[in-house]
Design an enzyme around this catalytic site. Structure first.
Site, PDB file in Angstrom:
ATOM      1  N   HIS A 256      -3.722   6.140  -0.982  1.00 60.05           N
ATOM      2  CA  HIS A 256      -4.069   7.333  -0.202  1.00 60.05           C
ATOM      3  C   HIS A 256      -3.397   8.549  -0.823  1.00 60.05           C
ATOM      4  O   HIS A 256      -2.206   8.509  -1.125  1.00 60.05           O
ATOM      5  CB  HIS A 256      -3.539   7.232   1.236  1.00 60.05           C
ATOM      6  CG  HIS A 256      -3.925   5.971   1.945  1.00 60.05           C
ATOM      7  ND1 HIS A 256      -3.095   4.879   2.013  1.00 60.05           N
ATOM      8  CD2 HIS A 256      -5.054   5.635   2.614  1.00 60.05           C
ATOM      9  CE1 HIS A 256      -3.693   3.924   2.702  1.00 60.05           C
ATOM     10  NE2 HIS A 256      -4.888   4.345   3.085  1.00 60.05           N
TER      11      HIS A 256
ATOM     12  N   HIS B 177       3.320   0.436   8.495  1.00 62.61           N
ATOM     13  CA  HIS B 177       2.466  -0.723   8.177  1.00 62.61           C
ATOM     14  C   HIS B 177       3.285  -1.939   7.772  1.00 62.61           C
ATOM     15  O   HIS B 177       2.964  -3.066   8.127  1.00 62.61           O
ATOM     16  CB  HIS B 177       1.528  -0.404   7.007  1.00 62.61           C
ATOM     17  CG  HIS B 177       0.188   0.090   7.451  1.00 62.61           C
ATOM     18  ND1 HIS B 177      -0.646  -0.651   8.234  1.00 62.61           N
ATOM     19  CD2 HIS B 177      -0.470   1.249   7.199  1.00 62.61           C
ATOM     20  CE1 HIS B 177      -1.761   0.031   8.465  1.00 62.61           C
ATOM     21  NE2 HIS B 177      -1.680   1.195   7.857  1.00 62.61           N
TER      22      HIS B 177
ATOM     23  N   ASP C 248      -8.441   6.150   8.101  1.00 62.03           N
ATOM     24  CA  ASP C 248      -8.268   4.728   8.410  1.00 62.03           C
ATOM     25  C   ASP C 248      -9.274   4.247   9.439  1.00 62.03           C
ATOM     26  O   ASP C 248      -9.741   3.116   9.392  1.00 62.03           O
ATOM     27  CB  ASP C 248      -6.868   4.486   8.998  1.00 62.03           C
ATOM     28  CG  ASP C 248      -5.818   4.393   7.917  1.00 62.03           C
ATOM     29  OD1 ASP C 248      -6.191   4.369   6.737  1.00 62.03           O
ATOM     30  OD2 ASP C 248      -4.629   4.344   8.272  1.00 62.03           O
TER      31      ASP C 248
ATOM     32  N   SER D  25       0.833  -1.199   0.000  1.00 64.67           N
ATOM     33  CA  SER D  25       0.000   0.000   0.000  1.00 64.67           C
ATOM     34  C   SER D  25       0.870   1.252   0.000  1.00 64.67           C
ATOM     35  O   SER D  25       2.070   1.184   0.217  1.00 64.67           O
ATOM     36  CB  SER D  25      -0.933  -0.018   1.203  1.00 64.67           C
ATOM     37  OG  SER D  25      -0.213   0.249   2.366  1.00 64.67           O
TER      38      SER D  25
ATOM     39  N   GLU E 190     -25.927 -12.049 -38.474  1.00 61.62           N
ATOM     40  CA  GLU E 190     -24.986 -12.776 -37.613  1.00 61.62           C
ATOM     41  C   GLU E 190     -25.092 -14.286 -37.794  1.00 61.62           C
ATOM     42  O   GLU E 190     -24.434 -15.051 -37.078  1.00 61.62           O
ATOM     43  CB  GLU E 190     -25.208 -12.382 -36.143  1.00 61.62           C
ATOM     44  CG  GLU E 190     -24.806 -10.937 -35.864  1.00 61.62           C
ATOM     45  CD  GLU E 190     -24.818 -10.559 -34.384  1.00 61.62           C
ATOM     46  OE1 GLU E 190     -25.219 -11.388 -33.550  1.00 61.62           O
ATOM     47  OE2 GLU E 190     -24.428  -9.412 -34.068  1.00 61.62           O
TER      48      GLU E 190
END
Lengths: 427, 427
Positions: free
Chosen positions: B323, B257, B356, B232, B410
């Site tokens: 973010h 993190h 968050d 992330s 078709e």
């Protein structure tokens, strides 16, 4: 057609289910190798695969804009007219799917919102050969147009005798921005990673053979994809008030697609079921695609006879069909019983081919029971959402203690600090 | 932090990009074997894997309802209070995402519509161990609740010392219908195919380690999944008017993190960039998770200095961050420059941890550049669309010739027949 009768539980126990195991491991290995080669060699790999798989030696993939205009002028005017009418219906339906963002101002000093934005590039895969359907070109491109995608890239395999003018005309009518002659897993790899000739896109949509389906699955995450397509199906829920000739004709319109296609009637009347099965046999013999339709009906054609209409709908929901026809009186009253279905056709005159070509809703639908969780292709498939927030210091002050507490409970001290530092004196 | 300066083109050429190749082929093979074993042996396989991978011998996977209530009473009241406040904010935000279906009555004798329905079952994966976040339980379950999913199944790995009471309390607050102690690829296989103990679901959402991510990818199509999560990231776009201490703290909240997390500042002021880099070094030393954050900053921390703000936004859009903080004066004015970002934080006080935990928008966001095409988790992820049409004979009569023409072009004669048969005299 195979007859299944009994209680709901007995019938559910006997249903043929799509297991996903039709997908062969060997094909997967071939597809992975093709993708790796395109990533490594770019256009050179594409030229090689096109020669090997399509039997065509190209020096350029781009179909010039003039070729599209030429095709448009070359095909029959009544075909153009019919496509234009279909386009108008598809546009007016999908226009209603457009979503707006929002801004919420519930609390003082706080804005919370959501933006809805079009993707920047979409890749549309259009199959070649006998499965080349101009209607699919419209169904895949027009929702992207309404979403506002500024760059729509269409790819389709080259033909040995040149490009199919009906497909090119449909691309012109739908408004493809660029068209490239490239097909198979190599086309999917090119769209996912980009080459000197083929632009990298954000999302790949469109039907294709097993190679294309596996390649899409393989690149999912590098780009987005629409869905994993499997054999398609129709379920008709009908009682004795329906016309067996209509029902039989609609079942056959599904069966002629593919030997793996499933055409299923669910009815409360065994007698009606027999009439439909007889009609299917009768009409089948007159079809040009009799061989395909016969195989489909013999292997997967079913007449399911239930004790009640409620059972009929429960079994239908368990199948979660791509197409559902409700041929009952006041058919719309039963809409609330439909939990899992791609597209629903209500009453005697909403025949499935009407939806395939013309009415406006998309004909790219979740197959093989995936209507439990996938949706028809639509404008939302070509949009992405972005959330946003804005807080004043005063608004943050009211919530800071709770945030710090939660962050510390999760052991994320830097998260807590990021809030606390904003209230320290030295700022 | 690594400094990158130059023209927009020079900077774009130097950006580290996530290639997806971090995913190892060996892990993929292990995951495939686990899934095959769960499909073949059901619960027996689950018990074996749980003993092998989690070191726990279970006789039952279900966490009894009483255990949830117990956990709720066992954890600190101020923690419950904070989670309840977060829940209220998450609910009020996601409520605005709810979509309605429509019915269109533009043409006489024609109804065209779209239903929006909740999925019937959703599976929520919640990681165990150090990555067990109560806030994620809320973020994953509450949108499903608002969508109206009647059966929400939560799975989470068993701990050697019993279940984490904060996770169970969050499950009780969010309203999980059933909780099972099962984790890893085996949990994903169980939710996709069902076993005697674990129900088969329609969609699996939630973060997890590489095994979980690969397993989700493997079962995609059998069930739906939310997205493929990778490392992330945060991008902060700021100029010299911003507070370098705030910016540094926010970058570190991302860096703590994961060693692979990316914290990136894009600024027009090299001087400001230096102040932030200095602050990062200073604040870093005081963090309990200093080792993780240091590795993240050393490997992926970047200060990008651009010539103009317009360049800054173009580079940000190329990164497509999970973010995005915009720490500029009148930050909201720049929202229209944002093409690709999961969630946007506007101004000096909308710090990322606020989003968050607390503000309301979802924290499950597209990572590693997938904000180009994926969206934050939301109510739409737990809904499916179904289209429907109803036509009278008169309405179909007006369009039948065009439909027949397209079907015949078709080569799908049975499609044409299904329309024509409705206008034959013998009906």
């Amino acid at each position: 057609m195979r007859f299944i009768t009994g209680s709901k539980e007995e019938i559910l126990g006997q249903l043929h289910r799509f297991s996903g195991d039709e997908v062969q491991a060997e094909t997967e290995a071939v597809v992975k190798a093709i993708i790796a080669e395109v990533r490594a060699d770019g256009d050179d790999a594409l030229f090689r695969f096109t020669e090997r798989f399509d039997g065509v030696k190209l020096t350029d993939f781009r179909v010039p804009q003039e070729a599209l205009e030429q095709a448009f002028n070359q095909v029959e005017p009544d075909f153009i007219e019919a496509l234009e009418q279909a386009k108008a219906n598809i546009l007016s339906y999908h226009q209603k799917q457009k979503q707006s963002g929002f801004v919420d101002t519930e609390k003082n000093g706080v804005l919370r919102g959501q933006l809805i934005r079009p993707l920047e590039t979409a890749g549309i895969y259009v199959p070649g050969g006998t499965a080349a359907y101009p209607s699919s070109v419209l169904m895949n491109i027009l929702p992207a147009k309404i979403a506002g995608v500024p760059r729509i890239i269409m790819v389709t395999p080259p033909g040995k005798d040149g490009m199919n003018p009906h497909i090119l005309a449909a691309a012109a009518i739908a408004g493809a921005d660029e068209v490239y002659q490239i097909g198979g897993a190599q086309a999917i790899a090119a769209l996912a990673f980009g080459t000197d000739s083929i632009p990298k896109v954000d999302k790949i949509v469109g039907p294709g053979n097993l190679f294309v389906a596996l390649a899409k699955r393989e690149v999912f995450g590098i780009v987005d994809i629409d869905m994993i397509a499997g054999p398609s199906e129709i379920v008709v829920v009908a009682d004795a008030t329906a016309n067996p000739r209509f029902v039989a004709a609609d079942l056959l319109s599904q069966a002629e697609h593919d030997k793996l296609a499933r055409a299923i009637l669910i009815t409360t009347s065994e007698q009606f079921g027999k009439s439909v099965a007889d009609e299917v046999e009768k009409q089948l013999q007159t079809l040009p695609r009799v061989e395909i339709a016969t195989a489909s009906i013999a292997n997967f054609g079913q007449v399911i006879v239930t004790e009640t209409l409620a059972d009929a709908f429960e079994i239908m929901n368990d199948i979660a069909p791509e197409h559902l026809e409700i041929q009952l009186e006041n058919a719309i009253d039963y809409l609330s019983y439909v939990k899992n279905a791609g597209s629903v056709f209500l009453g005697a005159y909403a025949s499935e081919p009407l939806g395939d070509y013309f009415a406006g809703p998309n004909h790219v639908l979740p197959t093989s029971g995936t209507a439990r969780f996938f949706s028809p292709l639509g404008v939302a498939d070509f949009c992405k959402r972005t959330s946003f927030i804005s807080y004043t210091k005063e608004a943050l002050a009211k919530e800071k203690d709770a945030i710090v507490l939660l962050a510390e409970k999760e052991g994320l001290t830097a998260h807590a600090r990021a809030i606390q530092i904003r209230f320290e004196e030295e700022n």
